[in-house]
Design an enzyme around this catalytic site. Sequence first.
Site, PDB file in Angstrom:
ATOM      1  NE  ARG A  41     -99.603 -53.621 -15.094  1.00  0.00           N
ATOM      2  CZ  ARG A  41    -100.464 -52.807 -14.986  1.00  0.00           C
ATOM      3  NH1 ARG A  41    -101.608 -52.812 -15.224  1.00  0.00           N
ATOM      4  NH2 ARG A  41     -99.969 -51.943 -13.990  1.00  0.00           N
ATOM      5  CB  SER A  42     -95.866 -57.147 -10.713  1.00  0.00           C
ATOM      6  OG  SER A  42     -96.030 -55.904 -11.445  1.00  0.00           O
ATOM      7  CB  CYS A 136     -88.113 -35.755  -6.543  1.00  0.00           C
ATOM      8  SG  CYS A 136     -88.981 -35.705  -8.126  1.00  0.00           S
ATOM      9  CE  LYS A 220     -97.018 -32.583  -8.660  1.00  0.00           C
ATOM     10  NZ  LYS A 220     -96.401 -33.814  -9.131  1.00  0.00           N
ATOM     11  NE  ARG A 242     -89.218 -35.297 -16.915  1.00  0.00           N
ATOM     12  CZ  ARG A 242     -89.778 -35.570 -15.854  1.00  0.00           C
ATOM     13  NH1 ARG A 242     -88.821 -36.142 -14.734  1.00  0.00           N
ATOM     14  NH2 ARG A 242     -90.952 -35.550 -15.235  1.00  0.00           N
ATOM     15  CG  HIS A 249     -84.677 -34.417 -10.424  1.00  0.00           C
ATOM     16  ND1 HIS A 249     -84.823 -35.257 -11.353  1.00  0.00           N
ATOM     17  CD2 HIS A 249     -85.869 -34.335  -9.950  1.00  0.00           C
ATOM     18  CE1 HIS A 249     -85.810 -35.758 -11.460  1.00  0.00           C
ATOM     19  NE2 HIS A 249     -86.669 -35.123 -10.609  1.00  0.00           N
TER      20      HIS A 249
HETATM   21  P1  A2P Z   1     -97.015 -52.940 -11.932  1.00  0.00           P
HETATM   22  O1  A2P Z   1     -95.367 -53.122 -12.208  1.00  0.00           O
HETATM   23  O2  A2P Z   1     -97.302 -54.217 -11.330  1.00  0.00           O
HETATM   24  O3  A2P Z   1     -97.416 -52.120 -13.064  1.00  0.00           O
HETATM   25  P2  A2P Z   1     -93.025 -46.824 -11.980  1.00  0.00           P
HETATM   26  O4  A2P Z   1     -93.414 -45.457 -11.146  1.00  0.00           O
HETATM   27  O5  A2P Z   1     -91.945 -47.195 -12.079  1.00  0.00           O
HETATM   28  O6  A2P Z   1     -93.852 -46.667 -13.424  1.00  0.00           O
HETATM   29  O7  A2P Z   1     -94.063 -47.756 -11.279  1.00  0.00           O
HETATM   30  C1  A2P Z   1     -95.343 -47.873 -10.734  1.00  0.00           C
HETATM   31  C2  A2P Z   1     -95.586 -48.770  -9.660  1.00  0.00           C
HETATM   32  O8  A2P Z   1     -97.088 -49.016  -9.412  1.00  0.00           O
HETATM   33  C3  A2P Z   1     -95.267 -50.385 -10.062  1.00  0.00           C
HETATM   34  O9  A2P Z   1     -94.878 -51.015  -8.932  1.00  0.00           O
HETATM   35  C4  A2P Z   1     -96.723 -50.765 -10.697  1.00  0.00           C
HETATM   36  O10 A2P Z   1     -97.078 -52.137 -10.590  1.00  0.00           O
HETATM   37  C5  A2P Z   1     -97.530 -50.101  -9.489  1.00  0.00           C
HETATM   38  N1  A2P Z   1     -98.732 -50.003 -10.143  1.00  0.00           N
HETATM   39  C6  A2P Z   1     -99.444 -49.459 -11.198  1.00  0.00           C
HETATM   40  N2  A2P Z   1    -100.515 -49.671 -11.125  1.00  0.00           N
HETATM   41  C7  A2P Z   1    -101.251 -50.468  -9.945  1.00  0.00           C
HETATM   42  C8  A2P Z   1    -102.257 -50.829  -9.609  1.00  0.00           C
HETATM   43  N3  A2P Z   1    -103.610 -50.828 -10.305  1.00  0.00           N
HETATM   44  N4  A2P Z   1    -102.215 -51.643  -8.570  1.00  0.00           N
HETATM   45  C9  A2P Z   1    -101.227 -51.900  -7.944  1.00  0.00           C
HETATM   46  N5  A2P Z   1     -99.979 -51.171  -8.359  1.00  0.00           N
HETATM   47  C10 A2P Z   1     -99.804 -50.569  -9.369  1.00  0.00           C
END
Ligand code: A2P
Length: 344
Positions: A41-42, A136, A220, A242, A249
């Site tokens: 996606r990114s 954390c 944990k 939370r 925290h």
């Molecule tokens: P993406 O932005 O492409 O979804 P957070 O903890 O803030 O939710 O971030 C989660 C991180 O893990 C983001 O960078 C997200 O990327 C990445 N991520 C989530 N799913 C995947 C995947 N299938 N492969 C690689 N990175 C992932």
Amino acid sequence: MSKQFNVAVVGATGAVGEVMLSVLAERNFPVGELVALASERSAGNTVQFGDRDIVVRDLATFDPASVKGGGIDIALFSAGGAISKEYAPKFAAVGAVVIDNSSTFRYDADVPLVVSEVNPDAITQRPRGIIANPNCSTMQLMVALAPIHRAVGIERINVATYQSVSGAGRSAVEELGQQTASLLRCEPIDPQRFPVQIAFNLFPHGGDFLDNGYTTEEMKLVWETRKILGDESIRVNATVVRVPVFYGHSEAVAIETRDKISALEARALLEQALGVVVVDQPRAGGYPTPVTHAAGTDPVYVGRIREDISHPRGLNLWVVSDNIRKGAALNAVQIAELLAKAYS
Ligand code: A2P
């Protein structure tokens, strides 16, 4: 020229990954190639590394051996447990040292669990090429309590956490912001990321419920404390809450020590402790909070240090830290620095 390291940040677009990049740049980590990885996606978007824009690449199609200069040397993972489980061994197999922020490997006997100020030497025992970054809440607790444990021994820890939403990722930060705005406009809200309303509310739940009545986030604190301090006899009782705070925290901590330690002695000890800043004046505002002290900064702040009037060897503390920095990204980079030092 001193050695440089090819570094991958997995989850580079996330709440922790973004700060991993900025901490690497701020601390001038000796980076050769920097590879930013996230989901498909990114891919093609950019993330900031110092004054450079780095194009995000798709983790699924990235070959960690392909980077010039011998492939990836150090991989910082913060993309969730499932991603770590699948990809961390692949990076380790081509010689990278993985520093993993998920809980996937934390309890494996052959994976060290490291807080840089507390048990840095543990990084040398990493037969699988994986080092785990603690949770954390455990992280800040260990920075504050390890000096006391070393001095007088801790038998029991009672802790209630007040955890900010950023620990649950970027979508959780957005949910608190959106709910707050909606409620102030008297509009209805629809909780997605959290089970109940988080704006103007709080709830005693993190992770999954277990058969013993505790949650995984609470256990944990038990498992990780024992592993990091190397002491299976420490008893830990945790309640995770939370709260509607964005970053930082807080923890109300009550400990029972083996030998008596006065509040004065504990304060003096903590004033000398690595990574700790004592903020402890008995007046309004003379204590740390997430907003006034922790957010965006490195230390673990300790205040409200006082002897427990209900126990002869009891001590109370209030422990606050930025959960994304010391609680995740900063400690991961500090582990990378320990590795770099060992190589130089
Ligand atoms: P993406 O932005 O492409 O979804 P957070 O903890 O803030 O939710 O971030 C989660 C991180 O893990 C983001 O960078 C997200 O990327 C990445 N991520 C989530 N799913 C995947 C995947 N299938 N492969 C690689 N990175 C992932």
